[in-house]
Design an enzyme around this catalytic site. Structure first.
Site, PDB file in Angstrom:
ATOM      1  N   ASN A 220       0.841  -1.197   0.000  1.00  9.77           N
ATOM      2  CA  ASN A 220       0.000   0.000   0.000  1.00  9.77           C
ATOM      3  C   ASN A 220       0.878   1.248   0.000  1.00  9.77           C
ATOM      4  O   ASN A 220       2.097   1.147  -0.072  1.00  9.77           O
ATOM      5  CB  ASN A 220      -0.949  -0.018   1.204  1.00  9.77           C
ATOM      6  CG  ASN A 220      -0.172  -0.110   2.502  1.00  9.77           C
ATOM      7  OD1 ASN A 220       0.571   0.791   2.857  1.00  9.77           O
ATOM      8  ND2 ASN A 220      -0.315  -1.242   3.195  1.00  9.77           N
TER       9      ASN A 220
ATOM     10  N   ASP B  35      -4.051  -6.700   5.142  1.00  6.81           N
ATOM     11  CA  ASP B  35      -4.990  -7.612   5.800  1.00  6.81           C
ATOM     12  C   ASP B  35      -4.888  -9.024   5.233  1.00  6.81           C
ATOM     13  O   ASP B  35      -5.162 -10.000   5.928  1.00  6.81           O
ATOM     14  CB  ASP B  35      -6.427  -7.100   5.625  1.00  6.81           C
ATOM     15  CG  ASP B  35      -6.693  -5.892   6.525  1.00  6.81           C
ATOM     16  OD1 ASP B  35      -6.175  -5.890   7.655  1.00  6.81           O
ATOM     17  OD2 ASP B  35      -7.389  -4.958   6.084  1.00  6.81           O
TER      18      ASP B  35
ATOM     19  N   LYS C 182       8.721 -16.696 -11.013  1.00  7.36           N
ATOM     20  CA  LYS C 182       7.885 -15.618 -11.550  1.00  7.36           C
ATOM     21  C   LYS C 182       6.638 -16.189 -12.238  1.00  7.36           C
ATOM     22  O   LYS C 182       6.760 -17.101 -13.072  1.00  7.36           O
ATOM     23  CB  LYS C 182       8.726 -14.798 -12.533  1.00  7.36           C
ATOM     24  CG  LYS C 182       8.016 -13.586 -13.032  1.00  7.36           C
ATOM     25  CD  LYS C 182       8.890 -12.788 -13.972  1.00  7.36           C
ATOM     26  CE  LYS C 182       8.051 -11.715 -14.631  1.00  7.36           C
ATOM     27  NZ  LYS C 182       8.702 -11.134 -15.783  1.00  7.36           N
TER      28      LYS C 182
ATOM     29  N   ASP D  77      -3.953 -10.352  12.887  1.00  4.76           N
ATOM     30  CA  ASP D  77      -4.216  -8.972  13.298  1.00  4.76           C
ATOM     31  C   ASP D  77      -3.249  -8.653  14.428  1.00  4.76           C
ATOM     32  O   ASP D  77      -3.407  -9.110  15.563  1.00  4.76           O
ATOM     33  CB  ASP D  77      -5.677  -8.810  13.746  1.00  4.76           C
ATOM     34  CG  ASP D  77      -6.023  -7.331  13.893  1.00  4.76           C
ATOM     35  OD1 ASP D  77      -5.197  -6.577  14.448  1.00  4.76           O
ATOM     36  OD2 ASP D  77      -7.105  -6.930  13.437  1.00  4.76           O
ATOM     37  N   ILE D  78      -2.215  -7.881  14.083  1.00  4.39           N
ATOM     38  CA  ILE D  78      -1.100  -7.644  15.002  1.00  4.39           C
ATOM     39  C   ILE D  78      -1.545  -6.917  16.263  1.00  4.39           C
ATOM     40  O   ILE D  78      -1.247  -7.320  17.388  1.00  4.39           O
ATOM     41  CB  ILE D  78       0.002  -6.827  14.279  1.00  4.39           C
ATOM     42  CG1 ILE D  78       0.518  -7.624  13.076  1.00  4.39           C
ATOM     43  CG2 ILE D  78       1.129  -6.457  15.229  1.00  4.39           C
ATOM     44  CD1 ILE D  78       1.361  -6.834  12.107  1.00  4.39           C
TER      45      ILE D  78
ATOM     46  N   LYS E 192     -13.527  -0.330  15.340  1.00  8.07           N
ATOM     47  CA  LYS E 192     -12.188  -0.932  15.499  1.00  8.07           C
ATOM     48  C   LYS E 192     -11.705  -0.829  16.939  1.00  8.07           C
ATOM     49  O   LYS E 192     -11.070  -1.749  17.456  1.00  8.07           O
ATOM     50  CB  LYS E 192     -11.177  -0.253  14.554  1.00  8.07           C
ATOM     51  CG  LYS E 192     -11.286  -0.779  13.144  1.00  8.07           C
ATOM     52  CD  LYS E 192     -10.354  -0.101  12.164  1.00  8.07           C
ATOM     53  CE  LYS E 192     -10.686  -0.593  10.746  1.00  8.07           C
ATOM     54  NZ  LYS E 192     -10.115   0.209   9.698  1.00  8.07           N
TER      55      LYS E 192
ATOM     56  N   LYS F 101     -11.117  -4.555  18.273  1.00  7.45           N
ATOM     57  CA  LYS F 101      -9.720  -4.970  18.468  1.00  7.45           C
ATOM     58  C   LYS F 101      -9.298  -4.841  19.928  1.00  7.45           C
ATOM     59  O   LYS F 101      -8.171  -5.174  20.284  1.00  7.45           O
ATOM     60  CB  LYS F 101      -8.794  -4.140  17.573  1.00  7.45           C
ATOM     61  CG  LYS F 101      -9.034  -4.364  16.074  1.00  7.45           C
ATOM     62  CD  LYS F 101      -8.032  -3.607  15.218  1.00  7.45           C
ATOM     63  CE  LYS F 101      -8.325  -3.748  13.733  1.00  7.45           C
ATOM     64  NZ  LYS F 101      -7.210  -4.291  12.971  1.00  7.45           N
TER      65      LYS F 101
HETATM   66  O1  PMT Z   1       2.823   6.059   6.607  1.00  8.62           O
HETATM   67  P1  PMT Z   1       2.253   7.400   6.156  1.00  8.62           P
HETATM   68  O2  PMT Z   1       2.425   7.628   4.697  1.00  8.62           O
HETATM   69  O3  PMT Z   1       2.770   8.528   7.021  1.00  8.62           O
HETATM   70  O4  PMT Z   1       0.672   7.344   6.386  1.00  8.62           O
HETATM   71  C1  PMT Z   1       0.152   7.260   7.678  1.00  8.62           C
HETATM   72  C2  PMT Z   1      -1.024   6.260   7.742  1.00  8.62           C
HETATM   73  C3  PMT Z   1      -2.181   6.775   6.908  1.00  8.62           C
HETATM   74  C4  PMT Z   1      -0.581   4.886   7.235  1.00  8.62           C
HETATM   75  C5  PMT Z   1      -1.392   6.172   9.271  1.00  8.62           C
HETATM   76  O5  PMT Z   1      -1.810   7.403   9.736  1.00  8.62           O
HETATM   77  C6  PMT Z   1      -2.492   5.127   9.501  1.00  8.62           C
HETATM   78  O6  PMT Z   1      -3.674   5.396   9.379  1.00  8.62           O
HETATM   79  N1  PMT Z   1      -2.085   3.886   9.872  1.00  8.62           N
HETATM   80  C7  PMT Z   1      -2.967   2.722   9.998  1.00  8.62           C
HETATM   81  C8  PMT Z   1      -3.237   2.148   8.653  1.00  8.62           C
HETATM   82  C9  PMT Z   1      -4.163   0.931   8.695  1.00  8.62           C
HETATM   83  O7  PMT Z   1      -3.767  -0.120   8.301  1.00  8.62           O
HETATM   84  O8  PMT Z   1      -5.327   1.129   9.236  1.00  8.62           O
HETATM   85  P2  PMT Z   1      -6.470  -0.021   9.383  1.00  8.62           P
HETATM   86  O9  PMT Z   1      -7.698   0.757   9.656  1.00  8.62           O
HETATM   87  O10 PMT Z   1      -6.467  -0.925   8.222  1.00  8.62           O
HETATM   88  O11 PMT Z   1      -6.013  -0.851  10.658  1.00  8.62           O
HETATM   89  C10 PMT Z   1      -6.452  -0.522  11.971  1.00  8.62           C
HETATM   90  C11 PMT Z   1      -5.365  -0.821  12.974  1.00  8.62           C
HETATM   91  O12 PMT Z   1      -5.086  -2.215  12.981  1.00  8.62           O
HETATM   92  C12 PMT Z   1      -4.049  -0.114  12.709  1.00  8.62           C
HETATM   93  O13 PMT Z   1      -3.515   0.272  13.959  1.00  8.62           O
HETATM   94  C13 PMT Z   1      -3.204  -1.190  12.055  1.00  8.62           C
HETATM   95  O14 PMT Z   1      -1.803  -0.999  12.313  1.00  8.62           O
HETATM   96  C14 PMT Z   1      -3.721  -2.440  12.733  1.00  8.62           C
HETATM   97  N2  PMT Z   1      -3.632  -3.687  11.963  1.00  8.62           N
HETATM   98  C15 PMT Z   1      -4.331  -3.841  10.806  1.00  8.62           C
HETATM   99  C16 PMT Z   1      -4.298  -5.042  10.150  1.00  8.62           C
HETATM  100  C17 PMT Z   1      -3.540  -6.104  10.671  1.00  8.62           C
HETATM  101  N3  PMT Z   1      -3.464  -7.270  10.076  1.00  8.62           N
HETATM  102  N4  PMT Z   1      -2.862  -5.925  11.820  1.00  8.62           N
HETATM  103  C18 PMT Z   1      -2.904  -4.752  12.468  1.00  8.62           C
HETATM  104  O15 PMT Z   1      -2.263  -4.581  13.511  1.00  8.62           O
END
Ligand code: PMT
Length: 421
Positions: free
Chosen positions: A221, A290, A300, A319-320, A352, A356
C-alpha cells in the site's frame, strides 16, 4: 500531561563539521550557519575534493574560525593540532558524506585530516550521506553503511527525490534544517532521561508491509512511514526507550530509536509479539496488509496465453494489534491503534476500537487531498477510553511531527490514568 518540545538544547555543543566532495557541499554553508544560530561552536574541516565545490573562505566567514583542510599544515598544527581538534569536538558531523569517504571510514583509513580526526576522536559521530542513487544502492555502499552504523556512526538520510545528475531516488543529502532537527531530537532523547516518558518503553509499528506473490511481485500500500517515524521521534524526545518495527520505507531510523526492519505482516506480527510484553505503550501505526497470497510462487508467475484473468487466492494475515491487546493483563501495554478510512470515519473507528480491544484510536480520513498516506501532514479524530467513558478530540490538519506530539501527549495521559487506577 506536560509536553516538551525537542528544540533548543544544542547550545554550547562543539561541532566539528566535516565536508566532503559532493554537489550538496553548497548546503553545508547553510548548515554551518544554522548550527551557529542554534548556539553551537562550529569548526570546519574540508577534504581536498570539497574545495572544488565550495571555498574554505565561505565557511570561515560563516563560522568565524579558520577552516582546516590539510593534515600536513605546519602553521595550522602550530595552532590547534589535529589531536587537540579531535578531543575538542563533542560531535563530528559530516555533511555531505560521499560514498568514497564512507568507504574510507568503514575500513578505518586515516589518509587525510578528516578521516584521521574521526579515528582519533571519541566524539559522537553523525553523517549525512549524499551520492547518486545507484551508488547508494550498490552492495559495497550498503555494506559500508552497515559497518559504520555498527561502529557507532549515526546516518541521517539520505533523502529520496530528484538528483543533481538527473536521476531520481534515494541519495540526496538531508536538508540542513532536517539535519539540525535530528541533532536536536537525539540530544533531547539523551538529555530528557528525566522527561515525562523517561523509564517507559514504547513500541511503534510503521510503514507498509509487503506480501510476496512471487519472487518479483508483492501486494502492498501507499504508507510512507512518515507518521510512525514522527511518533518514534516524538517519543524519543520525551525520554522514552523507543523500539520501531518498520516495514520497507525510504526513511532513516530516527536518532535515539532502536529500529527493526521487517517486510511481511507475519514478520511484523512476530516482532510485535516479542516486544509488546516488555513495553508500556504499543502504537500500531503500520498499514498492515490484511491479506496475503495463500502461497507465494517459487518462480515468476508467467502470463498465460489465451487467459484474460488470473485468480489469486488470498488468506488473512494475523491482526497484530488485536493480538497485542489480547495479551494477559500483567504483560499488556496500553494499546493505541490507527484507523485509515475513506468514509464513515468515526463509525468505523469506534468499531475498530471496540472490536480490536484498543485503549485509544487515531482515525484519519485517507481520502482527503494532501493528508494521510505519503504526505507530511495529517488530520485525525482521537478516541480513547477515559475515566468518564469514551472521550474524543479533533486534530486539525497539521504537520505529522506536530500531530505525533499531540498523540504522544494523549497516550501518556491515558497511561498515567491507567497506572493510578
Ligand atoms: O505512513 P504514512 O504515509 O505517514 O501514512 C500514515 C497512515 C495513513 C498509514 C497512518 O496514519 C495510519 O492510518 N495507519 C494505519 C493504517 C491501517 O492499516 O489502518 P487499518 O484501519 O487498516 O487498521 C487498523 C489498525 O489495525 C491499525 O492500527 C493497524 O496498524 C492495525 N492492523 C491492521 C491489520 C492487521 N493485520 N494488523 C494490524 O495490527
Amino acid at each position: 500531561m506536560p509536553m516538551s518540545s525537542p528544540s533548543g538544547p544544542t547550545t554550547g555543543r562543539r561541532v566539528l563539521l566535516g565536508i566532503s566532495a559532493g554537489i550538496a557541499a553548497y548546503k553545508s554553508a547553510l548548515l554551518a550557519r544554522l548550527l551557529k544560530q542554534a548556539g553551537c561552536e562550529v569548526r570546519v574541516v574540508m577534504t581536498q575534493g570539497a574545495q572544488a565545490f565550495i571555498t574554505p573562505l565561505t565557511l570561515q566567514a560563516l563560522t568565524g574560525e579558520t577552516v582546516r583542510t590539510s593534515l600536513l599544515d605546519p602553521e595550522a598544527e602550530a595552532g590547534m593540532g589535529h589531536i587537540e581538534l579531535a578531543r575538542w569536538a563533542d560531535t563530528i558531523l559530516i555533511a555531505p558524506a560521499t560514498a568514497d569517504l564512507m568507504a574510507r571510514l568503514a575500513v578505518g583509513m586515516a589518509d587525510d585530516l578528516l578521516t584521521t580526526l574521526c579515528l582519533a576522536s571519541d566524539a559522537e559521530k553523525v553523517m549525512a550521506p549524499a551520492m547518486n542513487q545507484a551508488m547508494w544502492a550498490h552492495p559495497a555502499t550498503r555494506r559500508n553503511a552497515a559497518r559504520l552504523a555498527e561502529d557507532g556512526w549515526r546516518l541521517l538520510g539520505p533523502d529520496s527525490g530528484d538528483q543533481a545528475c538527473g536521476d531520481v531516488g534515494p541519495g540526496r543529502m538531508l536538508e540542513p534544517e532536517a539535519i539540525l532537527e535530528a541533532l536536536r531530537v537525539a540530544e533531547g532523547a539523551a538529555n530528557t532521561g528525566k522527561g515525562p516518558a523517561s523509564g517507559l518503553t514504547i513500541t511503534i509499528t510503521a510503514g507498509p508491509t509487503r506480501e510476496p506473490l512471487d519472487p518479483v511481485r508483492y501486494l502492498s500500500n501507499h504508507s510512507s512511514g512518515k507518521m510512525g517515524y514522527a511518533l518514534a521521534e516524538a517519543a524519543a524526545a520525551l525520554g522514552a526507550r523507543v523500539k520501531l518495527i518498520s516495514g520497507p520505507v525510504a526513511l532513516a531510523c530516527p536518532a535515539g530509536v532502536e529500529c527493526l526492519e521487517v517486510e511481511t505482516a507475519r514478520e511484523m506480527h512476530a516482532a510485535a509479539q516479542r516486544l509488546a510484553p516488555e513495553s508500556d505503550l504499543f502504537i500500531g501505526c503500520a498499514a498492515v496488509a490484511d491479506y496475503r497470497a495463500e502461497t507465494a510462487a517459487e518462480h515468476k508467475i508467467k502470463k498465460v496465453e489465451g487467459e484474460d484473468a488470473l485468480t489469486l487466492r488470498l488468506v488473512k494475515n494475523p491482526d497484530i494489534i488485536a493480538a497485542v491487546a489480547a495479551l494477559p493483563e500483567a504483560s499488556r501495554p496500553l494499546v493505541v491503534g490507527f484507523a485509515a478510512e475513506t468514509r464513515d470515519v468515526e463509525r468505523y473507528a469506534r468499531d475498530k476500537l471496540a472490536r480490536k480491544g484498543l485503549d485509544m484510536i487515531i482515525a484519519n480520513d485517507v481520502s482527503r487531498e494532501g493528508l494521510g498516506f505519503g504526505s507530511d501532514h495529517n488530520a485525525a479524530l482521537m478516541l480513547w477510553r477515559g475515566t468518564a467513558g469514551e472521550e474524543q478530540e479533533h486534530l486539525a490538519p497539521q504537520p505529522k511531527r506536530e500531530m505525533a506530539r499531540a498523540v504522544m501527549g494523549r497516550a501518556l495521559a491515558c497511561l498515567a490514568a491507567r497506572t493510578t487506577r
